[in-house]
Design a protein around this motif. Structure first.
Motif, PDB file in Angstrom:
ATOM      1  N   SER A 146       0.828  -1.201   0.000  1.00 15.65           N
ATOM      2  CA  SER A 146       0.000   0.000   0.000  1.00 15.65           C
ATOM      3  C   SER A 146       0.860   1.248   0.000  1.00 15.65           C
ATOM      4  O   SER A 146       1.804   1.359   0.789  1.00 15.65           O
ATOM      5  CB  SER A 146      -0.926   0.009   1.225  1.00 15.65           C
ATOM      6  OG  SER A 146      -1.665   1.207   1.291  1.00 15.65           O
ATOM      7  N   ARG A 147       0.529   2.174  -0.879  1.00 17.47           N
ATOM      8  CA  ARG A 147       1.185   3.479  -0.858  1.00 17.47           C
ATOM      9  C   ARG A 147       0.512   4.381   0.167  1.00 17.47           C
ATOM     10  O   ARG A 147       1.133   5.288   0.699  1.00 17.47           O
ATOM     11  CB  ARG A 147       1.127   4.117  -2.248  1.00 17.47           C
ATOM     12  CG  ARG A 147       2.098   3.495  -3.248  1.00 17.47           C
ATOM     13  CD  ARG A 147       1.942   4.103  -4.631  1.00 17.47           C
ATOM     14  NE  ARG A 147       2.123   5.545  -4.626  1.00 17.47           N
ATOM     15  CZ  ARG A 147       3.306   6.155  -4.641  1.00 17.47           C
ATOM     16  NH1 ARG A 147       4.419   5.431  -4.642  1.00 17.47           N
ATOM     17  NH2 ARG A 147       3.385   7.475  -4.649  1.00 17.47           N
ATOM     18  N   ASN A 148      -0.769   4.150   0.422  1.00 16.72           N
ATOM     19  CA  ASN A 148      -1.525   4.961   1.365  1.00 16.72           C
ATOM     20  C   ASN A 148      -1.941   4.081   2.534  1.00 16.72           C
ATOM     21  O   ASN A 148      -2.855   3.271   2.412  1.00 16.72           O
ATOM     22  CB  ASN A 148      -2.749   5.559   0.666  1.00 16.72           C
ATOM     23  CG  ASN A 148      -3.526   6.502   1.570  1.00 16.72           C
ATOM     24  OD1 ASN A 148      -3.260   6.595   2.767  1.00 16.72           O
ATOM     25  ND2 ASN A 148      -4.493   7.186   1.010  1.00 16.72           N
ATOM     26  N   ASP A 205      -3.633   4.001   5.937  1.00 13.28           N
ATOM     27  CA  ASP A 205      -4.540   4.828   6.735  1.00 13.28           C
ATOM     28  C   ASP A 205      -5.078   4.012   7.908  1.00 13.28           C
ATOM     29  O   ASP A 205      -5.882   3.097   7.721  1.00 13.28           O
ATOM     30  CB  ASP A 205      -5.691   5.328   5.861  1.00 13.28           C
ATOM     31  CG  ASP A 205      -6.599   6.304   6.595  1.00 13.28           C
ATOM     32  OD1 ASP A 205      -6.462   6.445   7.826  1.00 13.28           O
ATOM     33  OD2 ASP A 205      -7.454   6.934   5.935  1.00 13.28           O
ATOM     34  N   ILE A 250       5.248   2.663   1.257  1.00 15.67           N
ATOM     35  CA  ILE A 250       4.342   3.625   1.887  1.00 15.67           C
ATOM     36  C   ILE A 250       4.775   5.053   1.564  1.00 15.67           C
ATOM     37  O   ILE A 250       5.873   5.484   1.905  1.00 15.67           O
ATOM     38  CB  ILE A 250       4.290   3.412   3.412  1.00 15.67           C
ATOM     39  CG1 ILE A 250       3.681   2.048   3.727  1.00 15.67           C
ATOM     40  CG2 ILE A 250       3.467   4.517   4.081  1.00 15.67           C
ATOM     41  CD1 ILE A 250       3.623   1.724   5.202  1.00 15.67           C
ATOM     42  N   ASN A 251       3.861   5.766   0.913  1.00 16.74           N
ATOM     43  CA  ASN A 251       4.082   7.156   0.538  1.00 16.74           C
ATOM     44  C   ASN A 251       3.292   8.105   1.452  1.00 16.74           C
ATOM     45  O   ASN A 251       3.720   9.218   1.728  1.00 16.74           O
ATOM     46  CB  ASN A 251       3.682   7.364  -0.926  1.00 16.74           C
ATOM     47  CG  ASN A 251       3.743   8.795  -1.370  1.00 16.74           C
ATOM     48  OD1 ASN A 251       2.742   9.516  -1.327  1.00 16.74           O
ATOM     49  ND2 ASN A 251       4.917   9.234  -1.793  1.00 16.74           N
ATOM     50  N   THR A 252       2.120   7.638   1.914  1.00 18.23           N
ATOM     51  CA  THR A 252       1.234   8.428   2.773  1.00 18.23           C
ATOM     52  C   THR A 252       0.873   7.626   4.011  1.00 18.23           C
ATOM     53  O   THR A 252       0.442   6.473   3.902  1.00 18.23           O
ATOM     54  CB  THR A 252      -0.053   8.819   2.019  1.00 18.23           C
ATOM     55  OG1 THR A 252       0.284   9.582   0.853  1.00 18.23           O
ATOM     56  CG2 THR A 252      -0.969   9.642   2.914  1.00 18.23           C
ATOM     57  N   ASN A 305      -1.432   7.899   7.521  1.00 16.33           N
ATOM     58  CA  ASN A 305      -2.442   8.616   8.306  1.00 16.33           C
ATOM     59  C   ASN A 305      -2.589   7.914   9.655  1.00 16.33           C
ATOM     60  O   ASN A 305      -3.164   6.824   9.741  1.00 16.33           O
ATOM     61  CB  ASN A 305      -3.781   8.636   7.574  1.00 16.33           C
ATOM     62  CG  ASN A 305      -4.813   9.508   8.281  1.00 16.33           C
ATOM     63  OD1 ASN A 305      -4.650   9.852   9.443  1.00 16.33           O
ATOM     64  ND2 ASN A 305      -5.876   9.863   7.583  1.00 16.33           N
ATOM     65  N   HIS A 329       3.975  12.065   2.868  1.00 12.69           N
ATOM     66  CA  HIS A 329       2.791  12.708   3.434  1.00 12.69           C
ATOM     67  C   HIS A 329       2.475  12.051   4.781  1.00 12.69           C
ATOM     68  O   HIS A 329       2.203  10.846   4.844  1.00 12.69           O
ATOM     69  CB  HIS A 329       1.600  12.571   2.485  1.00 12.69           C
ATOM     70  CG  HIS A 329       1.909  12.963   1.069  1.00 12.69           C
ATOM     71  ND1 HIS A 329       2.009  14.278   0.666  1.00 12.69           N
ATOM     72  CD2 HIS A 329       2.181  12.201  -0.025  1.00 12.69           C
ATOM     73  CE1 HIS A 329       2.302  14.315  -0.624  1.00 12.69           C
ATOM     74  NE2 HIS A 329       2.416  13.072  -1.071  1.00 12.69           N
ATOM     75  N   LYS A 385      -5.558  16.850   3.776  1.00 18.77           N
ATOM     76  CA  LYS A 385      -4.805  15.744   3.156  1.00 18.77           C
ATOM     77  C   LYS A 385      -3.654  16.324   2.361  1.00 18.77           C
ATOM     78  O   LYS A 385      -3.731  17.422   1.857  1.00 18.77           O
ATOM     79  CB  LYS A 385      -5.704  14.919   2.242  1.00 18.77           C
ATOM     80  CG  LYS A 385      -6.752  14.103   3.025  1.00 18.77           C
ATOM     81  CD  LYS A 385      -7.610  13.304   2.089  1.00 18.77           C
ATOM     82  CE  LYS A 385      -8.581  12.394   2.847  1.00 18.77           C
ATOM     83  NZ  LYS A 385      -9.440  13.078   3.770  1.00 18.77           N
TER      84      LYS A 385
END
Length: 550
Positions: free
Chosen positions: A11-13, A15, A40-42, A44, A68, A550
Motif C-alpha cells: 500500500s502506498r496509502n 490509513d 508507503i508514501n502516505t 495517516n 505525506h 490531506k
C-alpha cells in the motif's frame, strides 16, 4: 481500513486513523512484519494518541519513501528530535503544545528539514506567553509553503495567533484555512491576492478559508448580491439568510463554487447547517430553511444540522364550512427529499411550540444514518427511540441531550439500546440517570462494537456497581468511559473510578474518568481532543473539519 489479520499489504496509502485494532499491537513491528513499508508514501495516524513516542519515531525512520504524514492528536510534535524525521515530507499534519516551540531550536533545523514542505496543518493544543516567538522562527523558514491550515483550540490563553505576520512571510501561499476558539479580528488578505470565500462561527469556534482564485478582482463576498432578479425559491431563501446577516449554511466547497460562478441554481449540497450562534425563530427564516431542504439541490445531502424550528407544523388549515383543523408537517417532505442523509444534528430551540413532538418519529425514515445527535425537549417521552434504532441499523454514533428530568424518555432509551447493534460511540447528557438500568441495557448489545461512552448528569438514581462491572467484563474493547456527575458525593465518584481502573489494566488507550465537572477537566486534558465530538457542542457540519486535511 482494517489491516489486522492480513499476511502482507502492499500500500502506498496506509490509513489507520483512530483504528483501535492497534491497541494491542506495536505499530512499528506490525508494519515491519505485515506491510511492505518501502512502498508507503502516505501515512495517516490521526488520533492514535496512545502509541509511544519512541515507537512513532522508529516507524518514521523506517519509512524511507514517506512524503505525506497526517499525525494530529498523536505524541509526535515539533520537537527537534521530531523535526529531523520530517526531512522528506511534502505534507504534514501535527498537533503541538506551545512549549514544544520554546526549545532552543536553531532555525537552521527548520530550514534543513522542512524545506520540501508544501502543505502544513498545525493544531495548537496549548499556547504559552512566549509561544509566538517560536511560531515566527518556524514560519520564517517555510517560505515555499503553498497550503496552510491552522487550528488554535486553546481558548484558555486569550491572545490570538498573529496570522498577519505568518501570511506576510509565506510568499507562495495559495490556500489558508483558519479555525480558532479564540476570538480573532477581521482578517483581510486581498493585498496578498487571497480571497476569503468562507467564514462561519459555530459557538466556540470561528473558521475562515482563503484561496488564490482566478476572479476579476477580489471583492468581499458578503457584500455582493449575486442572484437578483430571483428566479427560484432557493435564491429567495439565500437572500433571507443574507438579510439576517447569518452564516450561510453550506460547506466550504459549495461556498467556493458559488463565489466563482455567482450562481446557486446548479449546486448540489452535501452539508447544510442551520444552527447558528443566534436564534432566529421567525416565520421567514424557518420558511427559508425549509426551502433549502426541499429543493432539488439537497437531494444528495449527507450531513445536516438544524434546530427544532424546522419540525414545526404548518399553520392550522380550516376546510370549507366545516371547521376541521388540519396540520401539515413539511418536515416529512424534507425527510423524503434528503433520503441519503448519513449525519444529523437536531438541536432544541427554546421558542418552538409543542407541535414538534409529532415530527420526531419521522427521523427513523433516514435509513442511512450513521451519526445522530438529538437534543430532546422536556415534554418528549422518547417513544420513537425503539423504532428509530431498529430502523437506522447503520447507526455508529449516538448522542442524546436532555437537560430536564424525564424518566419516561430515559426508560424508552434503555429499552431501545439493546438493538443498537452497530453502535461504537454513545453519549448521554441528562438530569438524572439510572446507571444500573442503562448498563443492563448496554450489556444486551451482543455485537461488542461499542468503544466510547460519555455520561453527563446531575445525579444517579442507583449507586450499585454490579451492572457496570458486568458490562466491563463483557466488553473489554471499551476504550473511553467518562462519567461527569455534578451532584454525587466524592466517595461515590471514587468508588466509580476504582471500579473502572480495575479494567484499565495499564492500557494507554483506555481512558476511564469519573469527575464532578466535565468542562474544566476536558479543557485541561489533552487526550480528550481526540474524543471531543462526544461532549462538544461545536460541529463539523458545513464548517472546517481539520481531519479533512490531506
Amino acid at each position: 481500513m482494517n489491516f489486522c489479520g492480513l499476511t502482507m499489504v502492499y500500500s502506498r496509502n496506509f490509513d489507520v486513523s483512530f483504528n483501535y485494532d492497534f491497541v494491542d499491537e506495536n505499530l512499528c513491528d506490525y508494519i515491519k512484519e505485515n506491510v511492505s513499508f518501502e512502498y508507503i508514501n502516505t501515512l495517516n495516524i490521526n488520533k492514535l494518541y496512545w502509541i509511544n513516542l519512541e515507537c512513532l519515531r522508529n516507524l518514521l525512520k523506517k519509512l524511507t519513501n514517506l512524503e505525506h504524514l497526517l499525525a494530529l492528536n498523536t505524541q509526535l510534535s515539533l520537537r527537534q528530535k521530531d523535526i529531523v524525521l520530517y526531512s522528506r515530507l511534502k505534507t504534514l499534519a501535527i498537533s503541538v503544545e506551545g512549549t514544544h516551540l520554546l526549545d532552543p531550536i536553531d532555525p537552521i533545523i527548520y530550514k534543513n528539514n522542512l524545506y520540501l514542505l508544501r502543505k502544513f496543518c498545525l493544531h495548537i493544543t496549548r499556547k504559552h506567553p512566549s509561544f509566538f516567538i517560536g511560531m515566527h522562527r518556524l514560519f520564517a523558514e517555510l517560505f515555499a509553503l503553498e497550503e496552510l491550515w491552522i487550528y488554535d483550540s486553546d481558548n484558555g490563553y486569550p491572545h490570538p495567533i498573529k496570522y498577519d505576520t505568518i501570511v506576510a512571510q509565506l510568499k507562495f501561499l495559495n490556500k489558508l484555512v483558519i479555525k480558532s476558539r479564540v476570538n480573532i479580528p477581521f482578517l483581510d488578505y486581498k493585498p496578498f491576492g487571497l480571497a476569503k470565500y468562507f467564514e462561519t462561527r459555530r459557538f466556540k469556534s470561528i473558521a475562515m478559508q482563503y484561496e488564490r482564485l482566478n476572479v476579476d478582482g477580489i471583492v468581499p463576498f458578503k457584500d455582493v448580491s449575486i442572484f437578483e432578479p430571483f428566479e427560484t425559491e432557493l435564491e429567495q431563501a439565500w437572500d433571507v439568510f443574507r438579510k439576517y446577516r447569518s452564516e450561510m449554511p453550506y460547506d466550504p466547497n459549495i461556498h467556493k463554487e458559488v463565489y466563482l460562478t455567482r450562481k446557486i441554481k446548479k449546486v448540489k449540497f452535501k452539508e447544510l447547517n442551520f444552527f447558528h450562534n443566534k436564534c432566529f425563530c421567525t416565520n421567514d427564516f424557518i420558511r427559508a430553511t425549509k426551502d433549502f431542504l426541499r429543493s432539488e439541490n439537497s437531494k444528495d445531502l449527507l450531513k445536516l444540522s438544524i434546530k427544532t424550528c424546522v419540525l414545526q407544523s404548518e399553520p392550522l388549515i380550516k376546510t370549507n364550512r366545516l371547521s376541521v383543523a388540519r396540520r401539515q408537517y413539511s418536515f416529512k417532505d424534507i425527510v423524503e427529499n434528503c433520503s441519503k442523509l448519513t449525519s444529523l444534528e437536531l438541536m432544541q430551540c427554546s421558542s418552538c411550540n409543542v407541535t414538534i413532538i409529532d415530527a420526531y418519529p419521522l427521523i427513523s425514515q433516514w435509513k442511512h444514518l450513521e451519526t445522530l445527535t438529538l437534543e430532546i425537549p422536556s415534554h418528549l417521552r422518547g417513544d420513537f427511540f425503539l423504532d428509530l434504532i431498529k430502523s437506522c441499523d447503520k447507526l455508529k454514533f449516538l448522542r442524546i441531550i436532555s437537560y430536564n428530568t424525564n424518566e419516561p424518555l430515559n426508560r424508552n432509551l434503555y429499552k431501545a439500546l439493546p438493538y443498537a447493534s452497530n453502535i461504537k460511540d454513545f453519549s448521554f447528557e441528562c438530569k438524572s440517570l439510572n446507571i444500573s438500568e442503562m448498563f443492563h441495557s448496554l450489556c444486551q448489545i451482543t455485537t461488542r462494537k461499542l468503544r466510547r461512552i460519555f455520561i453527563n448528569c446531575d445525579f444517579t438514581n442507583s449507586t450499585e456497581m454490579d451492572s457496570l462491572e458486568t458490562f466491563l467484563d463483557a466488553n473489554p474493547q471499551i476504550m473511553l468511559m467518562f462519567f461527569a456527575i455534578s451532584q454525587q458525593s466524592k466517595s461515590y465518584l471514587k468508588n466509580l473510578q476504582d471500579c473502572m481502573n480495575h479494567y484499565k489494566r495499564n492500557n494507554n488507550a483506555k481512558q476511564f474518568f469519573a469527575k464532578k465537572d466535565a468542562c474544566n477537566f476536558i479543557k485541561n486534558y489533552i487526550v480528550c481532543d481526540a474524543n471531543e465530538e462526544l461532549f462538544n457542542n461545536d460541529t463539523t457540519i458545513a464548517t472546517v473539519d481539520m481531519y479533512n486535511f490531506k
